[in-house]
Design a protein around this motif. Structure first.
Motif, PDB file in Angstrom:
ATOM      1  N   ARG A  37       0.824  -1.215   0.000  1.00 24.82           N
ATOM      2  CA  ARG A  37       0.000   0.000   0.000  1.00 24.82           C
ATOM      3  C   ARG A  37       0.856   1.262   0.000  1.00 24.82           C
ATOM      4  NH1 ARG A  37      -4.940  -0.025   3.991  1.00 24.82           N
ATOM      5  NH2 ARG A  37      -6.297  -1.483   2.926  1.00 24.82           N
ATOM      6  N   VAL A  38       0.331   2.311  -0.559  1.00 23.34           N
ATOM      7  CA  VAL A  38       1.005   3.604  -0.521  1.00 23.34           C
ATOM      8  C   VAL A  38       0.614   4.298   0.782  1.00 23.34           C
ATOM      9  CG1 VAL A  38       1.180   5.863  -1.614  1.00 23.34           C
ATOM     10  CG2 VAL A  38       0.977   3.799  -3.017  1.00 23.34           C
ATOM     11  N   THR A  39       1.624   4.771   1.507  1.00 20.73           N
ATOM     12  CA  THR A  39       1.320   5.441   2.776  1.00 20.73           C
ATOM     13  C   THR A  39       1.145   6.939   2.559  1.00 20.73           C
ATOM     14  OG1 THR A  39       2.604   3.810   3.951  1.00 20.73           O
ATOM     15  CG2 THR A  39       2.149   5.855   5.116  1.00 20.73           C
ATOM     16  N   VAL A  40       0.024   7.446   3.040  1.00 20.94           N
ATOM     17  CA  VAL A  40      -0.243   8.886   2.945  1.00 20.94           C
ATOM     18  C   VAL A  40      -0.180   9.459   4.368  1.00 20.94           C
ATOM     19  CG1 VAL A  40      -2.104  10.563   2.563  1.00 20.94           C
ATOM     20  CG2 VAL A  40      -1.606   8.819   0.839  1.00 20.94           C
ATOM     21  N   ASP A  41       0.780  10.363   4.599  1.00 23.95           N
ATOM     22  CA  ASP A  41       0.897  10.974   5.924  1.00 23.95           C
ATOM     23  C   ASP A  41      -0.032  12.168   6.021  1.00 23.95           C
ATOM     24  OD1 ASP A  41       2.747   9.457   7.414  1.00 23.95           O
ATOM     25  OD2 ASP A  41       4.314  10.113   6.028  1.00 23.95           O
ATOM     26  N   TYR A  42      -0.799  12.209   7.103  1.00 22.27           N
ATOM     27  CA  TYR A  42      -1.803  13.256   7.269  1.00 22.27           C
ATOM     28  C   TYR A  42      -1.607  13.917   8.627  1.00 22.27           C
ATOM     29  CZ  TYR A  42      -6.611  14.958   8.309  1.00 22.27           C
ATOM     30  OH  TYR A  42      -7.709  15.686   8.690  1.00 22.27           O
ATOM     31  N   TRP A  43      -1.244  15.215   8.618  1.00 19.92           N
ATOM     32  CA  TRP A  43      -1.086  15.987   9.866  1.00 19.92           C
ATOM     33  C   TRP A  43      -2.334  16.820  10.087  1.00 19.92           C
ATOM     34  CZ3 TRP A  43       4.421  18.636   9.572  1.00 19.92           C
ATOM     35  CH2 TRP A  43       5.391  17.630   9.532  1.00 19.92           C
ATOM     36  N   VAL A  75      -1.020  17.055  15.300  1.00 25.96           N
ATOM     37  CA  VAL A  75       0.160  17.924  15.385  1.00 25.96           C
ATOM     38  C   VAL A  75      -0.265  19.298  15.914  1.00 25.96           C
ATOM     39  CG1 VAL A  75       1.958  19.075  14.014  1.00 25.96           C
ATOM     40  CG2 VAL A  75       1.268  16.750  13.446  1.00 25.96           C
ATOM     41  N   SER A  76       0.361  19.743  16.993  1.00 29.67           N
ATOM     42  CA  SER A  76       0.036  21.082  17.489  1.00 29.67           C
ATOM     43  C   SER A  76       0.736  22.117  16.615  1.00 29.67           C
ATOM     44  CB  SER A  76       0.481  21.227  18.939  1.00 29.67           C
ATOM     45  OG  SER A  76       1.879  21.115  19.010  1.00 29.67           O
ATOM     46  N   GLU A  77       0.205  23.311  16.574  1.00 25.70           N
ATOM     47  CA  GLU A  77       0.736  24.392  15.738  1.00 25.70           C
ATOM     48  C   GLU A  77       1.050  23.879  14.333  1.00 25.70           C
ATOM     49  OE1 GLU A  77       3.702  27.039  17.416  1.00 25.70           O
ATOM     50  OE2 GLU A  77       3.143  26.322  19.396  1.00 25.70           O
ATOM     51  N   VAL A  78       0.053  23.237  13.766  1.00 22.36           N
ATOM     52  CA  VAL A  78       0.281  22.529  12.503  1.00 22.36           C
ATOM     53  C   VAL A  78       0.700  23.489  11.379  1.00 22.36           C
ATOM     54  CG1 VAL A  78      -2.147  22.590  11.812  1.00 22.36           C
ATOM     55  CG2 VAL A  78      -0.690  20.756  10.979  1.00 22.36           C
ATOM     56  N   ASP A  79       0.221  24.741  11.422  1.00 21.98           N
ATOM     57  CA  ASP A  79       0.561  25.657  10.330  1.00 21.98           C
ATOM     58  C   ASP A  79       2.061  25.981  10.309  1.00 21.98           C
ATOM     59  OD1 ASP A  79       0.061  26.926  12.731  1.00 21.98           O
ATOM     60  OD2 ASP A  79      -0.813  28.727  11.855  1.00 21.98           O
ATOM     61  N   THR A  80       2.619  26.273  11.485  1.00 22.80           N
ATOM     62  CA  THR A  80       4.049  26.582  11.548  1.00 22.80           C
ATOM     63  C   THR A  80       4.877  25.353  11.183  1.00 22.80           C
ATOM     64  OG1 THR A  80       3.567  28.131  13.304  1.00 22.80           O
ATOM     65  CG2 THR A  80       5.855  27.512  13.036  1.00 22.80           C
ATOM     66  N   LYS A  81       4.460  24.203  11.707  1.00 26.48           N
ATOM     67  CA  LYS A  81       5.245  22.993  11.445  1.00 26.48           C
ATOM     68  C   LYS A  81       5.168  22.591   9.975  1.00 26.48           C
ATOM     69  CE  LYS A  81       5.212  21.578  16.169  1.00 26.48           C
ATOM     70  NZ  LYS A  81       4.435  20.937  17.209  1.00 26.48           N
ATOM     71  N   ASP A  93       1.633  14.403   3.254  1.00 28.23           N
ATOM     72  CA  ASP A  93       0.873  14.377   1.995  1.00 28.23           C
ATOM     73  C   ASP A  93      -0.423  15.161   2.108  1.00 28.23           C
ATOM     74  OD1 ASP A  93       2.579  12.419   0.485  1.00 28.23           O
ATOM     75  OD2 ASP A  93       2.120  11.245   2.278  1.00 28.23           O
ATOM     76  N   VAL A  94      -0.982  15.175   3.323  1.00 29.06           N
ATOM     77  CA  VAL A  94      -2.209  15.932   3.571  1.00 29.06           C
ATOM     78  C   VAL A  94      -2.012  16.689   4.881  1.00 29.06           C
ATOM     79  CG1 VAL A  94      -4.702  15.794   4.015  1.00 29.06           C
ATOM     80  CG2 VAL A  94      -3.621  14.137   2.488  1.00 29.06           C
ATOM     81  N   ALA A  95      -2.528  17.911   4.938  1.00 37.46           N
ATOM     82  CA  ALA A  95      -2.451  18.649   6.200  1.00 37.46           C
ATOM     83  C   ALA A  95      -3.771  19.337   6.463  1.00 37.46           C
ATOM     84  CB  ALA A  95      -1.326  19.672   6.160  1.00 37.46           C
ATOM     85  N   GLY A  96      -4.144  19.391   7.730  1.00 33.37           N
ATOM     86  CA  GLY A  96      -5.372  20.074   8.124  1.00 33.37           C
ATOM     87  C   GLY A  96      -5.040  21.458   8.631  1.00 33.37           C
ATOM     88  N   LEU A  97      -5.414  22.484   7.858  1.00 33.14           N
ATOM     89  CA  LEU A  97      -5.101  23.871   8.228  1.00 33.14           C
ATOM     90  C   LEU A  97      -6.391  24.611   8.553  1.00 33.14           C
ATOM     91  CD1 LEU A  97      -2.543  24.914   5.452  1.00 33.14           C
ATOM     92  CD2 LEU A  97      -2.032  24.291   7.813  1.00 33.14           C
ATOM     93  N   PRO A 346       0.154  19.704   0.573  1.00 37.01           N
ATOM     94  CA  PRO A 346       1.308  20.603   0.506  1.00 37.01           C
ATOM     95  C   PRO A 346       2.112  20.374  -0.774  1.00 37.01           C
ATOM     96  CG  PRO A 346       1.215  19.460   2.612  1.00 37.01           C
ATOM     97  CD  PRO A 346       0.215  18.807   1.726  1.00 37.01           C
ATOM     98  N   ARG A 347       2.762  21.425  -1.241  1.00 34.27           N
ATOM     99  CA  ARG A 347       3.675  21.303  -2.366  1.00 34.27           C
ATOM    100  C   ARG A 347       4.826  20.409  -1.933  1.00 34.27           C
ATOM    101  NH1 ARG A 347       4.580  24.688  -6.281  1.00 34.27           N
ATOM    102  NH2 ARG A 347       3.374  24.079  -7.970  1.00 34.27           N
ATOM    103  N   GLY A 348       5.205  19.467  -2.806  1.00 31.89           N
ATOM    104  CA  GLY A 348       6.306  18.579  -2.447  1.00 31.89           C
ATOM    105  C   GLY A 348       5.831  17.308  -1.768  1.00 31.89           C
ATOM    106  N   ALA A 349       4.500  17.132  -1.638  1.00 33.04           N
ATOM    107  CA  ALA A 349       3.974  15.888  -1.066  1.00 33.04           C
ATOM    108  C   ALA A 349       4.407  14.734  -1.967  1.00 33.04           C
ATOM    109  CB  ALA A 349       2.457  15.956  -0.979  1.00 33.04           C
ATOM    110  N   ARG A 350       4.744  13.621  -1.335  1.00 28.55           N
ATOM    111  CA  ARG A 350       5.272  12.523  -2.150  1.00 28.55           C
ATOM    112  C   ARG A 350       4.178  11.795  -2.924  1.00 28.55           C
ATOM    113  NH1 ARG A 350       7.458   9.163   2.008  1.00 28.55           N
ATOM    114  NH2 ARG A 350       6.330  10.607   3.341  1.00 28.55           N
ATOM    115  N   HIS A 351       2.958  11.805  -2.387  1.00 33.42           N
ATOM    116  CA  HIS A 351       1.888  11.044  -3.046  1.00 33.42           C
ATOM    117  C   HIS A 351       0.651  11.906  -3.225  1.00 33.42           C
ATOM    118  CE1 HIS A 351       4.434   7.641  -2.299  1.00 33.42           C
ATOM    119  NE2 HIS A 351       4.425   7.889  -1.016  1.00 33.42           N
ATOM    120  N   PRO A 352       0.728  12.936  -4.064  1.00 35.83           N
ATOM    121  CA  PRO A 352      -0.413  13.862  -4.186  1.00 35.83           C
ATOM    122  C   PRO A 352      -1.679  13.174  -4.696  1.00 35.83           C
ATOM    123  CG  PRO A 352       1.272  14.337  -5.839  1.00 35.83           C
ATOM    124  CD  PRO A 352       1.858  13.327  -4.904  1.00 35.83           C
TER     125      PRO A 352
END
Lengths: 478, 295
Positions: A37-43, A75-81, A93-97, A346-352
């Motif tokens: 499976r392809v792993t999609v990281d989601y913060w 992830v706390s302070e997800v925008d800065t991180k 690969d995905v972020a919640g902003l 995000p730009r640069g996500a490995r699995h858009p």
């Protein structure tokens, strides 16, 4: 002297120490695959029950197919991180902003435009409540999709209404009513004929009001205590904030009217009296707010507020209604300010592509409703099922949905410098509340300073904008 | 270099290489990069664009920047003398031959072991305008309208200055060590000549420990100009009417909230220059006041 054992070549020892020291620094090689499976990281920004709710949705998604495995991380302070991760080239690969991040992050090249994927998936503006779709757009592109939206309304304490002789089923309908009810619901302690007595602010004599020698015991409504930016009150007075292009409108008539209102409130109760009252309260989320303590009768908050009431003031008898606006604003339609939690790639996500599969899944009505129900919020979708409303644990959700759909629903200005704009407006509001500045003088400073900042940003955009737009358009056929 | 020494040098270097790499990667490179970025328009995400001295000239016309400079200097004018004098007074008291002296010394040192964030949280409650201990004490002595320490822009800086005394234990320890080094013979000679306790303090003890006072002053200037944690924890940023918007807080806002990393880097370099200038001025003005034994 006995012969020393042959020393290892010096480059070898150097290399060994180097390797040992670098081992801790190198990023572990991740091929992005969990088995096949392809792993999609989601913060995501959420913690507690909100994170649990999203984890359950992620688990459903992972079970629903065998190609993609989403790994959810709170992830706390997800925008800065996210910003730091994106600048180092290793974003998730995905972020919640938050929707306010979109203009800033997109202009700086931190996000992937979703338009190509959305067109292929047949997802468009008509799927969403208009104000939330608008929040996801910037410079003609779509940068994220809403997960849970928010907007604000007036919560009120029915018990305090009854105690003040007001009808608990009849919240204020106009700004003038809000003000007169607020004065009626405000309780002060004052010395009369040598005795300390408690009475409504509305029952003070004109001299007593003028003298302000009283302690505030309970407040009707205090504009500066709101579950949104204090600077957003301008929307209730018809403010525009920004012309959408190059001009900041900080000192337009609506904002001036809102700031005059802040000033009048402080003048009525007294700067020191309000400071003294406010000093008894600490951090909002600890439950030490005047409303939750039963010491403030009305407050503007969002759909998350019943969760707080349940947690910190379970016995509080509350009602909720649209917060009235000044006469003639939005043609008389209820006014609210909308924001949303959004998911972005995000730009640069490995699995858009796989990331898009997941955020597309989140837009399915049954999935969005499951998430919203567990978080006690509503969805940004234009369709809503009867079952969702019938079984929703938060009775205020119907009102919030109708407010979000109102023609008076306003999105915060989509400006990359909104954060600074808001900070300047907050300082200005504080200055007006402290009666150190007139509304016009305080807003003139905001206008000058934020316009100067926008001019700088615009200059930069003029230099790189064309290139950026071409880059974004090239993403159309992904 | 003798034969055989060279391999040992390499080996030595190899063993300290983690440190060398650490310094190069986490100190030398960031410092050099920040100097470069201070001449760039840099938002962390996009490529830095060279703008020459623009960030520095923007600083000159940025009202909020000057407000942060003013706040920081004003805070130091209050906190620094207050800290130096109180710590010295405490050290003099703790140097008296009284019973349980060690216990007193430990007690006064303890607060400096409390982490800055934790002590800020404690002070948030001590200074609370309505429920705080300080105002309760003031009320007990008849002051019925005590200041709103944290809500009134006029009182926020004095509040933080008072709070900074909480951590003066370190300075006290340094003074104590210095006080033990004051030559007993000089004190006794002064006593025989009829000098009072005050005269002995002013004419013998203070000159003898003047290098240590000077050291504490310099350390105080360097630390004081970088004040950040108390304001950031207690006010979450600039405070009422930006009254505790200190230099480091504004620098942080520009770097991480407004993403103007180039501007923040330029501010960091200006702070470095400011500290150098003040330290230089302090050392110039102290030449006549500081006495080194053996000179």
């Amino acid at each position: 002297m006995s012969a020393m054992p042959a020393a290892p070549p010096r480059w070898l020892s150097l290399a060994a120490v180097l390797a040992a020291s670098l081992a801790g620094c190198t990023r572990q090689a991740v091929d992005g695959a969990a088995g096949s499976r392809v792993t999609v990281d989601y913060w995501e920004k959420w913690s507690g029950f909100e994170a649990d709710a999203m984890q359950a949705v992620v688990d459903d998604f992972n079970r629903s197919q065998d190609r993609i495995e989403v790994r959810f991380l709170s992830v706390s302070e997800v925008d800065t991180k996210l910003l730091l991760a994106a600048s180092s080239g290793h974003p998730p690969d995905v972020a919640g902003l938050w929707s306010e991040n979109i203009p800033d992050f997109s202009e700086k090249g931190a996000l992937t435009p979703l338009d190509g994927g959305l067109a292929a998936a047949g997802i468009g503006a008509d799927h969403y409540i208009p104000v939330y779709w608008e929040l996801c757009r910037h410079r003609g592109f779509t940068w994220g999709l809403p997960t849970t939206p928010g907007c604000v309304a007036l919560f009120y304490n029915k018990k305090l209404f009854r105690a003040a002789g007001l009808d608990p089923e009849r919240p204020p309908r106009t700004l003038a009513e809000l003000e007169s009810m607020s004065r009626r619901l405000t309780v002060v302690e004052i010395e009369r004929a040598g005795r300390r007595v408690r009475l409504s602010f509305a029952d003070l004599t004109p001299e007593e009001r003028e003298g302000r020698h009283f302690n505030l015991v309970q407040l009707g409504h205090l504009p500066q205590d709101a579950g949104m930016y204090v600077s957003a009150w301008g929307f209730w007075f018809g403010a525009r904030y920004y012309d959408g292009d190059r001009r900041i409108l900080a000192n337009d008539a609506g904002n001036l009217a809102a700031f005059r209102w802040l000033k009048e409130t402080t003048q009525a109760y007294g700067v020191d009296n309000l400071r003294d009252f406010g000093a008894s309260f600490g951090i909002q989320q600890s439950g030490q707010t005047p409303f939750l303590g039963g010491l403030e009768a009305m407050v503007v908050q969002g759909p998350w507020w019943p969760n707080f009431i349940e947690k910190y003031a379970p016995g509080l008898e509350w009602g909720v209604a649209p917060c009235p606006a000044a006469d003639g604003v939005a043609g008389g339609a209820p006014v609210t300010v909308a924001q949303a939690d959004v998911v972005v790639i995000p730009r640069g996500a490995r699995h858009p592509r796989e990331a898009f599969e997941f955020i597309r899944y989140l837009q399915r009505q049954d999935v969005a409703e499951k998430l919203a129900r567990s978080q006690q919020k509503f969805t940004a979708l234009s369709q809503v099922s009867e079952g969702f409303l019938a079984t929703h644990p938060n009775p205020s959700v119907r009102l919030f949905i109708s407010l979000a759909r109102s023609p008076g629903a306003r999105a915060l200005p989509r400006l990359s410098i909104w954060h600074e704009y808001n900070a300047e407006m907050s300082v200005a509001a504080e200055r007006v509340q402290n009666l150190g500045y007139t509304p016009a003088a305080a807003l003139a400073e905001v206008q000058e300073r934020v316009q100067w900042k926008l001019d700088r940003v615009s200059k930069r955009w003029d230099a790189v904008g064309r290139e950026r737009m071409a880059e974004w358009r090239a993403y159309g056929n992904w | 270099m003798a034969t055989g020494e060279r391999p040992r040098t390499w080996l030595g270097l190899a063993f300290v290489s983690p440190w060398l790499l650490g310094v190069a990667a986490f100190t030398v490179y960031p410092v050099a990069a920040s100097l470069y970025y201070s001449f760039c328009d840099y938002d962390v995400l996009s490529k830095p664009v060279w703008v020459g001295l623009l960030n520095y000239s923007d600083m000159a016309s940025d009202r909020v920047f000057w407000q942060s400079v003013g706040n920081t200097l004003l805070f130091n004018l209050m906190a620094l003398p207050l800290g130096l004098v109180s710590a010295l007074a405490l050290a003099l008291l703790l140097n008296q031959p009284v019973r349980a002296r060690g216990v007193f010394r430990a007690v006064y040192y303890l607060p400096s072991l409390v982490p800055a964030v934790a002590s800020a949280m404690i002070w948030l409650w001590i200074l609370n305008g309505r429920l705080g201990l300080l105002n309760a004490a003031l009320g007990a002595v008849g002051i019925h309208h005590p200041p709103q320490w944290l809500a009134d822009p006029a009182w926020t800086k004095p509040s933080l200055a008072i709070m900074s005394l909480w951590g003066c234990g370190n300075t006290v320890v340094i003074y104590l060590a210095a006080l033990q080094g004051v030559p007993r013979s000089l004190l006794e000679a002064a006593m025989i000549d009829g000098a009072s306790a005050w005269d002995r303090l002013v004419h013998v003890t203070l000159p003898a420990i003047s290098p240590v006072i000077y050291f504490n002053l310099i350390i105080g200037i360097i630390g004081g100009l970088q004040v950040f944690v108390s304001a950031f924890v207690m006010f979450g940023g600039p405070g009422p009417d930006r009254s505790v918007l200190f230099y480091a807080v504004y620098l942080y806002q520009n770097a991480f909230e407004y993403r103007q990393m180039g501007y923040a880097c330029a501010m960091a370099w200006m702070l470095c220059l400011l500290i150098l200038a003040l330290t230089w001025m302090a050392s110039r003005s102290s030449r006549r006041l500081v006495h080194y034994q053996g000179e």
